[in-house]
Scaffold this motif. Structure first.
Motif, PDB file in Angstrom:
ATOM      1  N   LYS A   1       0.709   4.104   1.471  1.00 17.66           N
ATOM      2  CA  LYS A   1       1.004   4.677   2.788  1.00 17.66           C
ATOM      3  C   LYS A   1       2.131   3.902   3.462  1.00 17.66           C
ATOM      4  O   LYS A   1       2.977   4.486   4.148  1.00 17.66           O
ATOM      5  CB  LYS A   1      -0.255   4.671   3.655  1.00 17.66           C
ATOM      6  CG  LYS A   1      -1.304   5.700   3.230  1.00 17.66           C
ATOM      7  CD  LYS A   1      -2.517   5.662   4.147  1.00 17.66           C
ATOM      8  CE  LYS A   1      -3.550   6.700   3.705  1.00 17.66           C
ATOM      9  NZ  LYS A   1      -4.767   6.667   4.578  1.00 17.66           N
TER      10      LYS A   1
ATOM     11  N   GLN B   1       0.833  -1.196   0.000  1.00 15.33           N
ATOM     12  CA  GLN B   1       0.000   0.000   0.000  1.00 15.33           C
ATOM     13  C   GLN B   1       0.875   1.256   0.000  1.00 15.33           C
ATOM     14  O   GLN B   1       1.917   1.297   0.657  1.00 15.33           O
ATOM     15  CB  GLN B   1      -0.913   0.010   1.228  1.00 15.33           C
ATOM     16  CG  GLN B   1      -2.037  -1.009   1.180  1.00 15.33           C
ATOM     17  CD  GLN B   1      -2.936  -0.900   2.394  1.00 15.33           C
ATOM     18  OE1 GLN B   1      -2.473  -0.883   3.531  1.00 15.33           O
ATOM     19  NE2 GLN B   1      -4.241  -0.828   2.159  1.00 15.33           N
TER      20      GLN B   1
ATOM     21  N   LYS C   1      -5.052   8.889  -5.179  1.00 16.24           N
ATOM     22  CA  LYS C   1      -4.636   9.916  -4.220  1.00 16.24           C
ATOM     23  C   LYS C   1      -3.414   9.522  -3.393  1.00 16.24           C
ATOM     24  O   LYS C   1      -2.451  10.288  -3.275  1.00 16.24           O
ATOM     25  CB  LYS C   1      -5.808  10.261  -3.291  1.00 16.24           C
ATOM     26  CG  LYS C   1      -5.473  11.363  -2.288  1.00 16.24           C
ATOM     27  CD  LYS C   1      -6.680  11.672  -1.402  1.00 16.24           C
ATOM     28  CE  LYS C   1      -6.316  12.732  -0.360  1.00 16.24           C
ATOM     29  NZ  LYS C   1      -7.470  13.042   0.528  1.00 16.24           N
ATOM     30  N   ASP C   2      -3.426   8.315  -2.805  1.00 15.36           N
ATOM     31  CA  ASP C   2      -2.322   7.913  -1.935  1.00 15.36           C
ATOM     32  C   ASP C   2      -1.007   7.781  -2.694  1.00 15.36           C
ATOM     33  O   ASP C   2       0.070   8.067  -2.150  1.00 15.36           O
ATOM     34  CB  ASP C   2      -2.657   6.594  -1.232  1.00 15.36           C
ATOM     35  CG  ASP C   2      -3.680   6.765  -0.124  1.00 15.36           C
ATOM     36  OD1 ASP C   2      -3.962   7.921   0.241  1.00 15.36           O
ATOM     37  OD2 ASP C   2      -4.209   5.747   0.368  1.00 15.36           O
TER      38      ASP C   2
END
Length: 379
Positions: free
Chosen positions: A104, A102, A167-168
């Motif tokens: 993040k 992911q 977005k991330d």
């Protein structure tokens, strides 16, 4: 220098490591083995949810809680392994998302790795925010995104590529632009989207260890052998359909004068055996420059149909169709170029020698390793 190379695609970091070690530096390579290619690494990092049952568990937990077990495990393993090691002079990531977790979690690890190195550099190699956005905005005449731009029903096939615009991933990209020591492109397909961007350090060509790749002298005493190896997962984005259609025409046109070998998802050992005996290799259409498959084939002396656009000719100051054949998304153009070689086999022999010389001149792993050292020192 002490150098940590993070991630591996198609042997890029292994070849760079070999060049750096030959120049007297200490290098640790951390990452997966790049799937079935099984390239060596010093520190193997992957999650435990790769089998069918584990994957179901991972997906189920994510759906219920939003927690990605794979990201958590890889984050823990990386920090646990690296915190025990002395600091590095340079940490280099193969991609904006080097761990395939992911975004993040990628950002978390990137910030951690910054604490373990005096400098942190990121490669633009394979898909990332800049390259995908450039392709979607029609920055290239044609690209791996062309099929999707023509047919939006292919969305499912392109989800992996399009995720870099979410977005991330944009947050991750923006952090890299603002807080690392810079971005290096590995070929023109990644260079062109970055020209003029802040924090861009320039293009350094892919390193090829020609000491480990034997040149195969070109002998043509019978049929012209043409090899087309298809990876079904990547066939759409590489433009293999143009080669397949062209080969049907070539087979009808030349009959016994050619031997056409087409493989689909063949095991690597068998693949190489078929590939080594051929004169011409059909690599990919949707590219401006060569990737590793093409460069390694050229190092062996094969005539390769691949990315060799005018921008590439200009960059390397070479004449068209002297080192590699530019494969256009046009069946008749491919047929014409194959016909020229079949009818004039002396051109195959000449290009074989020129291709090997080009790789040794422009991609030699020790020369490229020194280029990296110079860039790292100056930024």
């Amino acid at each position: 220098m002490r150098i940590l190379l993070v991630g591996e695609y198609s042997r890029l970091h292994n070849s760079l490591k070999e060049g750096l070690i030959a120049l007297g530096h200490e290098v640790i390579l951390m990452g997966t083995h790049d799937g079935f290619k099984n390239y060596p690494v010093d520190i193997y990092i992957n999650h435990s949810f790769t089998n069918k049952l584990g994957h179901k568990l991972k997906v189920g937990v994510f759906k219920l809680t939003g927690i990605d077990l794979g990201s958590l495990e890889i984050t823990y393993k990386v920090k646990n392994k690296i915190k025990k090691l002395p600091a590095f002079d340079v940490v280099q990531l193969i991609n904006e998302a080097s761990f395939s977790i992911q975004p993040k979690a990628e950002l978390n690890l990137l910030k951690f790795l910054q604490t373990k190195g005096k400098k942190l550099v990121v490669l633009s190699c394979s898909y990332d925010y800049s390259s995908v956005k450039f392709m979607l905005n029609h920055g290239f005449k044609y690209s791996a995104m062309t099929p999707y731009l023509k047919d939006q029903s292919l969305l499912k096939h392109y989800k992996f590529k399009l995720q870099y615009l979410e977005k991330d991933f944009v947050v991750l990209h923006d952090y890299i632009i603002a807080h690392t020591n810079g971005i290096i492109a590995t070929d023109l397909d990644y260079h062109l989207p970055l020209v003029g961007k802040s924090n861009y350090l320039g293009l350094i060509p892919n390193p090829i260890n020609t000491d480990k790749i034997d040149y195969i002298p070109m002998t043509i005493d019978g049929k012209i052998k043409i090899f087309h190896g298809i990876n079904s997962y990547a066939a759409l984005t590489k433009g293999n359909v143009f080669f397949s259609q062209a080969l049907k025409i070539i087979a009808e046109k030349y009959g016994d004068r050619v031997a056409i070998i087409t493989t689909i998802d063949m095991p690597y050992v068998d693949y190489i055996q078929q590939y080594n005996q051929c004169h011409i290799v059909l690599d990919m259409v949707y590219a401006y420059d060569q990737g590793y498959n093409a460069l390694e084939a050229m190092a062996k002396g094969k005539v390769v149909f691949t990315g060799a656009e005018q921008e590439w000719l200009t960059y390397y100051k070479i004449a068209e169709n002297t080192v590699a054949i530019n494969a256009l998304p046009n069946v008749h153009n491919i047929v014409d170029k194959l016909s020229e070689l079949i009818e004039h086999p002396e051109k195959i022999s000449a290009m074989s020698v020129a291709a090997r010389a080009f790789v040794e001149r422009e991609h030699h792993y020790k020369i490229i390793a020194q280029w990296y050292l110079d860039i790292w020192h100056s930024n």
